[in-house]
Write a protein that holds these residues in place. Structure first.
Motif, short mmCIF file in Angstrom:
data_model
loop_
_atom_site.label_atom_id
_atom_site.label_comp_id
_atom_site.label_asym_id
_atom_site.label_seq_id
_atom_site.Cartn_x
_atom_site.Cartn_y
_atom_site.Cartn_z
N TYR A 73 -8.19 -4.33 2.30
CA TYR A 73 -7.84 -4.34 3.83
C TYR A 73 -6.63 -5.53 4.17
O TYR A 73 -6.70 -6.68 3.44
N ALA A 74 -5.80 -5.03 4.98
CA ALA A 74 -4.92 -6.24 5.31
C ALA A 74 -4.94 -6.48 6.74
O ALA A 74 -5.55 -6.02 7.55
N ALA A 75 -3.95 -7.49 7.21
CA ALA A 75 -4.15 -8.01 8.26
C ALA A 75 -3.48 -7.34 9.39
O ALA A 75 -2.47 -7.92 10.11
N TYR A 76 -3.54 -6.07 9.33
CA TYR A 76 -2.84 -5.26 10.67
C TYR A 76 -3.79 -4.26 10.83
O TYR A 76 -4.90 -4.10 10.21
N ARG A 77 -3.68 -3.51 11.91
CA ARG A 77 -4.74 -2.92 12.45
C ARG A 77 -5.19 -1.44 11.79
O ARG A 77 -6.19 -1.13 11.49
N GLN A 78 -3.97 -0.61 11.65
CA GLN A 78 -4.27 0.81 11.23
C GLN A 78 -3.16 0.94 10.25
O GLN A 78 -1.79 0.57 10.40
N GLY A 79 -3.57 1.90 9.47
CA GLY A 79 -2.31 2.62 8.52
C GLY A 79 -2.97 2.33 7.05
O GLY A 79 -3.50 1.31 6.77
N ILE A 80 -2.53 3.36 6.08
CA ILE A 80 -2.82 3.23 4.75
C ILE A 80 -1.58 3.45 3.90
O ILE A 80 -1.07 4.39 4.05
N VAL A 81 -1.52 2.59 2.77
CA VAL A 81 -0.67 3.27 1.98
C VAL A 81 -1.38 2.99 0.59
O VAL A 81 -2.15 2.11 0.12
N LEU A 82 -1.36 4.18 -0.33
CA LEU A 82 -2.13 4.64 -1.20
C LEU A 82 -1.26 5.02 -2.74
O LEU A 82 -0.25 5.63 -2.25
N SER A 83 -1.37 4.54 -3.93
CA SER A 83 -0.61 4.62 -4.94
C SER A 83 -1.40 5.07 -6.16
O SER A 83 -2.67 4.57 -6.41
N ILE A 84 -0.74 5.95 -6.92
CA ILE A 84 -1.75 6.49 -8.24
C ILE A 84 -0.59 6.30 -9.45
O ILE A 84 0.59 7.13 -9.24
N PRO A 85 -0.38 5.50 -10.28
CA PRO A 85 0.46 5.39 -11.33
C PRO A 85 0.14 6.36 -12.47
O PRO A 85 -0.92 6.62 -12.64
N LEU A 86 1.27 7.05 -12.99
CA LEU A 86 1.01 8.01 -14.05
C LEU A 86 2.08 7.82 -15.24
O LEU A 86 3.18 7.49 -15.06
N GLN A 87 1.61 7.93 -16.31
CA GLN A 87 2.57 7.94 -17.60
C GLN A 87 2.98 9.45 -17.90
O GLN A 87 2.01 9.98 -18.28
N HIS B 298 12.47 10.25 -5.39
CA HIS B 298 13.23 8.77 -5.70
C HIS B 298 13.13 8.41 -6.97
O HIS B 298 12.17 7.97 -7.46
N GLN B 299 14.08 8.29 -7.64
CA GLN B 299 14.54 7.84 -9.11
C GLN B 299 15.80 7.42 -9.24
O GLN B 299 16.01 6.99 -10.44
N HIS B 300 16.49 7.20 -8.58
CA HIS B 300 17.95 6.28 -8.82
C HIS B 300 18.00 5.14 -7.57
O HIS B 300 17.99 5.38 -6.56
N GLY B 301 18.36 4.21 -8.06
CA GLY B 301 18.89 3.00 -7.25
C GLY B 301 17.40 2.45 -6.84
O GLY B 301 16.31 2.74 -7.06
N PRO B 302 17.67 1.35 -5.88
CA PRO B 302 16.38 0.56 -5.38
C PRO B 302 15.49 1.53 -4.72
O PRO B 302 16.07 2.39 -3.82
N ALA B 303 14.51 1.38 -4.92
CA ALA B 303 13.33 2.35 -4.33
C ALA B 303 13.21 2.15 -2.86
O ALA B 303 13.25 0.60 -2.70
N ALA B 304 12.99 2.88 -1.75
CA ALA B 304 12.64 2.46 -0.52
C ALA B 304 11.34 1.82 -0.51
O ALA B 304 10.57 1.92 -1.33
N LEU B 305 11.20 1.20 0.57
CA LEU B 305 9.93 0.44 0.76
C LEU B 305 8.77 1.60 1.38
O LEU B 305 9.30 2.06 2.34
N LEU B 306 7.53 1.37 1.29
CA LEU B 306 6.72 1.88 2.25
C LEU B 306 5.81 1.22 3.05
O LEU B 306 5.20 -0.04 2.71
N ASP B 307 6.07 1.66 4.29
CA ASP B 307 5.51 1.16 5.46
C ASP B 307 4.12 1.69 5.88
O ASP B 307 3.91 2.88 6.13
#
Length: 311
Positions: free
Chosen positions: A202-216, A249-258
């Protein structure tokens, strides 16, 4: 023409309040809620649920089970927003985008279990890949997610918005015993043969989720490419009203996830980030834990039922 009667049991909790707000002013349903002095009266709750066409349960797990046990009217249909019935045989899982026939199953079901917030993102990413054979069902998965503090219920909201809010942590990880109650739901409805590791916070903002799953990629059958994984997700969600699949997205700086980007909506945004040089990808999902992760999905399922009743 009969206007369906919808009973919201637990309408004073976070999810119940959000559902009530989303249905307020609609003329295609009649809302039934109990006065404050009757909300904990078992007889009045039983009467209310048995008088409804559709009951929305926004209750703790044990209370949700008791509410279902109190139903004796065979015509009553239930959407349960608790985690009580998400892996229970005979209940339809309320993720309409699960596969091509799921929306119709929800529309016709007597008992629908609304998905959990974290499982919504995890299953949406994993199930299409496992079903297509791109991701082994026994892949050693790790799922990481951060939610707004409203995901922790009333106690967490009070901790961050009450008089001692300045002392509330900016970020805290939990579920470190690796026994979070959402894991069986993720495993079952994703089609996983092995239990994934799940690390939420949990983070100190009210609502919203960012979820990530790494794969090889080297561990995928035939060493599937990022482009193949991307194409699989695009095919699965083609035409899905509430799911966005972003370009690979696989080239250049990755976008940030909000994590707050889709707050107050019922949308789910999936994105794949890849590093071809290292053969690694990360699957990501952004959505509102109070929207697509709770009340938004419940209202989406309600609307599927209502449409079927009108036909």
């Amino acid at each position: 023409m009969h206007t369906p009667l919808v009973f919201i049991d637990g309408d004073q909790g976070t999810t119940g309040l959000q559902i009530h707000a989303r249905l307020h002013g609609r003329e295609d349903v009649r809302l039934l809620t109990l006065p404050a002095d009757e909300r904990k009266n078992p007889q009045r709750r039983a009467e209310a649920i048995n008088s409804a066409d559709i009951a929305l349960l926004c209750l703790p797990d044990d209370a949700a089970r008791q509410a279902v046990q109190a139903i004796h009217n065979p015509a009553v249909r239930v959407i349960d927003a608790s985690s009580a019935h998400r892996t229970t045989p005979g209940w339809v899982y309320g993720l309409a985008e699960l596969d091509s026939g799921q929306a119709e199953r929800i529309a016709q079901a007597k008992r629908v279990s609304n998905p959990g917030c974290y499982p919504t993102g995890a299953i949406a990413l994993l199930r299409p890949l496992i079903h297509a054979g791109l991701l082994p069902a026994d892949y050693p998965l790790s799922i990481h997610a951060v939610s707004g503090y409203s995901g922790g219920g009333r106690a967490a909201v009070e901790r961050h918005e009450g008089s001692s809010a300045q002392q509330a942590p900016q970020l805290q990880m939990y579920g470190l015993e690796l026994a979070h109650k959402h894991v069986p739901e993720i495993q079952l409805h994703s089609g996983l043969a092995a239990r994934p590791m799940f690390l939420p916070g949990y983070a100190a903002y009210r609502q919203g989720i960012v979820l990530s799953i790494p794969l090889q990629l080297r561990l995928l059958p035939g060493q599937a490419s990022a482009e193949q994984v991307q194409a699989c997700l695009e095919r699965h969600y083609q035409g899905a009203r509430h799911v966005q699949v972003m370009p690979l997205h696989q080239h250049g700086p990755a976008a940030l996830l909000d994590p707050q980007a889709l707050n107050d909506s019922n949308d789910l945004r999936l994105a794949l980030f890849a590093n071809p040089e290292h053969g690694q990808v990360v699957l990501t999902a952004v959505f509102d834990n109070l929207g697509k992760g709770a009340s938004g999905a419940a209202v989406q399922n309600l609307d599927l039922m209502l449409a079927a009743m009108r036909d």
